[in-house]
Scaffold this motif. Structure first.
Motif, PDB file in Angstrom:
ATOM      1  N   THR A  89       0.721  -1.021  -0.020  1.00  0.00           N
ATOM      2  CA  THR A  89      -0.031   0.014  -0.104  1.00  0.00           C
ATOM      3  C   THR A  89       0.878   1.418  -0.010  1.00  0.00           C
ATOM      4  O   THR A  89       2.033   1.100  -0.004  1.00  0.00           O
ATOM      5  N   PRO A  90       0.345   2.487  -0.218  1.00  0.00           N
ATOM      6  CA  PRO A  90       1.027   3.615   0.098  1.00  0.00           C
ATOM      7  C   PRO A  90       1.698   3.918   1.230  1.00  0.00           C
ATOM      8  O   PRO A  90       1.451   3.078   2.245  1.00  0.00           O
ATOM      9  N   ARG A  94       1.378   2.348   4.985  1.00  0.00           N
ATOM     10  CA  ARG A  94       2.217   1.578   5.904  1.00  0.00           C
ATOM     11  C   ARG A  94       2.842   2.112   7.049  1.00  0.00           C
ATOM     12  O   ARG A  94       2.985   1.528   8.071  1.00  0.00           O
ATOM     13  N   VAL A  95       2.733   3.541   7.290  1.00  0.00           N
ATOM     14  CA  VAL A  95       3.098   4.091   8.507  1.00  0.00           C
ATOM     15  C   VAL A  95       1.997   3.778   9.426  1.00  0.00           C
ATOM     16  O   VAL A  95       2.362   3.332  10.745  1.00  0.00           O
ATOM     17  N   VAL A  96       0.852   3.977   8.946  1.00  0.00           N
ATOM     18  CA  VAL A  96      -0.194   3.606   9.773  1.00  0.00           C
ATOM     19  C   VAL A  96      -0.222   2.248  10.335  1.00  0.00           C
ATOM     20  O   VAL A  96      -0.449   1.703  11.540  1.00  0.00           O
ATOM     21  N   ALA A  97       0.251   1.534   9.541  1.00  0.00           N
ATOM     22  CA  ALA A  97       0.199   0.048   9.532  1.00  0.00           C
ATOM     23  C   ALA A  97       1.392  -0.494  10.637  1.00  0.00           C
ATOM     24  O   ALA A  97       1.162  -1.258  11.449  1.00  0.00           O
ATOM     25  N   VAL A  98       2.492   0.286  10.198  1.00  0.00           N
ATOM     26  CA  VAL A  98       3.628   0.147  11.593  1.00  0.00           C
ATOM     27  C   VAL A  98       3.151   0.746  13.097  1.00  0.00           C
ATOM     28  O   VAL A  98       3.294  -0.085  13.971  1.00  0.00           O
TER      29      VAL A  98
ATOM     30  N   LEU B  22      -2.297  -5.144   6.783  1.00  0.00           N
ATOM     31  CA  LEU B  22      -2.709  -3.695   6.713  1.00  0.00           C
ATOM     32  C   LEU B  22      -1.758  -3.115   5.584  1.00  0.00           C
ATOM     33  O   LEU B  22      -2.237  -2.238   4.939  1.00  0.00           O
ATOM     34  N   ALA B  23      -0.624  -3.587   5.320  1.00  0.00           N
ATOM     35  CA  ALA B  23       0.198  -2.951   4.477  1.00  0.00           C
ATOM     36  C   ALA B  23       0.718  -3.739   3.197  1.00  0.00           C
ATOM     37  O   ALA B  23       1.371  -3.475   2.187  1.00  0.00           O
ATOM     38  N   ALA B  27      -3.646 -10.194  -2.378  1.00  0.00           N
ATOM     39  CA  ALA B  27      -4.332 -10.840  -1.472  1.00  0.00           C
ATOM     40  C   ALA B  27      -3.631 -12.175  -0.976  1.00  0.00           C
ATOM     41  O   ALA B  27      -3.842 -12.295   0.091  1.00  0.00           O
ATOM     42  N   VAL B  28      -2.709 -12.785  -1.567  1.00  0.00           N
ATOM     43  CA  VAL B  28      -1.858 -13.700  -1.272  1.00  0.00           C
ATOM     44  C   VAL B  28      -1.064 -13.304   0.036  1.00  0.00           C
ATOM     45  O   VAL B  28      -1.054 -14.047   0.970  1.00  0.00           O
ATOM     46  N   LEU B  29      -0.334 -12.091  -0.027  1.00  0.00           N
ATOM     47  CA  LEU B  29       0.221 -11.548   1.025  1.00  0.00           C
ATOM     48  C   LEU B  29      -0.394 -11.034   2.109  1.00  0.00           C
ATOM     49  O   LEU B  29       0.055 -11.496   3.148  1.00  0.00           O
TER      50      LEU B  29
END
Lengths: 174, 138
Positions: A89-90, A94-98, B22-23, B27-29
């Motif tokens: 993702t952008p 990714r920062v939010v995910a971290v 989330l990142a 779909a497989v990942l």
């Protein structure tokens, strides 16, 4: 620190590092292969904890079957070889995910580590060895065990039915 | 041995798995992230179950059950991923969903689907394609 502690820390570091690489690499196939390393070393963690049967089942089912299924899915969806930026993702997401992943880790660690801080077990003589597990599975847990076999059959039939499902613009025409 | 090392590793695996869910767009990942969270739960079950005095061998037995459920889940999930790939030509979960019924969705498909639909329009051999794809699955 006993010897088992040191071995567990080493194997656990391999597990955590390969898990990080599995979720952060830009190569699709490398992600599946790092997942294989992670699950295999997690089987090593189970062996260090004194549960050989669980470690062997982990090797058999996870490393042997599930990773192969994931690799099959990557091949059947034409995974590109080489680095690929489009699989993540952008940056802001990714920062939010971290942040969320770090929050989850710290929350779980803050709850679990103090709860288990004083507990020491003798993993050389585990209280539940393979005979006890076998007696429990075919004794107290026999009906959930049978239900799980039915669940596997249903999953097999269901995945067959789902993969026969053809979604196409014309609706249900064959 | 001390039990707080496996507890810390379980927390770490759960966080890494959540990051993976989330990142990732593929779909497989995303499925790989879900597997990591499941494995964190398994490790915690084994850790807690290895304490003395846990009844009915609950930790290892439930871990075996969770591994079985994970196998079933992966089976279904990969079938859905394959159907999605055949329908849309990609497995990008963040793409704008194409919910049109029967028109206006020929633009975002790749050559694979176009070729297959072209063959299906000329000859009645279209059902052979999903059958072949089904046979290729283990």
């Amino acid at each position: 620190m006993t010897t088992r502690d040191i071995v567990f820390v080493v194997v656990g570091a391999i597990t955590a590092g390969s898990a990080l690489l599995a979720v952060s690499t830009r190569h699709l196939v490398h992600a599946a292969l790092w997942l294989l390393v992670c699950l295999g070393s997690l089987a090593g963690c189970y062996v260090v904890l004194g549960q050989e049967l669980v470690g062997l089942v982990q090797l058999l089912v996870y490393v042997g079957a599930i990773v192969v299924l994931v690799l099959f899915a990557l091949m059947l969806t034409r995974a590109p070889i080489g680095a690929n930026r489009d699989i993540s993702t952008p940056v802001w997401q990714r920062v939010v995910a971290v942040l969320l992943g770090g929050a989850t880790t710290s929350l779980l660690a803050a709850a679990l580590v103090p709860a288990l801080a004083d507990v020491r077990v003798d993993a050389d003589r585990p209280t539940t060895g393979t005979p006890e597990i076998a007696a429990a599975v075919f004794g107290s847990w026999v009906w959930p065990f049978e239900l799980l076999s039915v669940l596997l059959l249903v999953a097999l039939v269901g995945s067959f039915a789902v993969s026969r499902l053809v979604l196409r613009p014309g609706g249900d025409r064959p | 041995m001390h039990l707080h090392y496996p507890a810390a590793l379980a927390a770490l695996l759960a966080g890494i798995g959540l990051y993976g869910v989330l990142a990732r767009r593929n779909a497989v990942l995303v499925l790989i992230g879900v597997e990591l969270v499941l494995n964190a739960a398994n490790l915690l079950l084994v850790t807690v179950g290895s304490q003395p005095g846990s009844p009915l061998a609950t930790g290892p037995v439930l871990t075996l059950f969770v591994i079985t459920v994970a196998a079933a889940e992966v089976c279904i999930a990969l079938a859905i991923v394959l159907v999605m790939f055949r329908r849309f030509g990609h497995v990008d979960l963040t793409a704008v969903p194409d919910l049109g019924d029967d028109h206006g969705d020929d633009d975002d498909r790749d050559d694979h689907d176009d070729a297959r639909d072209g063959a299906g329009a000329v000859t009645p051999a279209a059902p052979a394609s999903p059958t072949a794809a089904t046979g290729a699955r283990p």
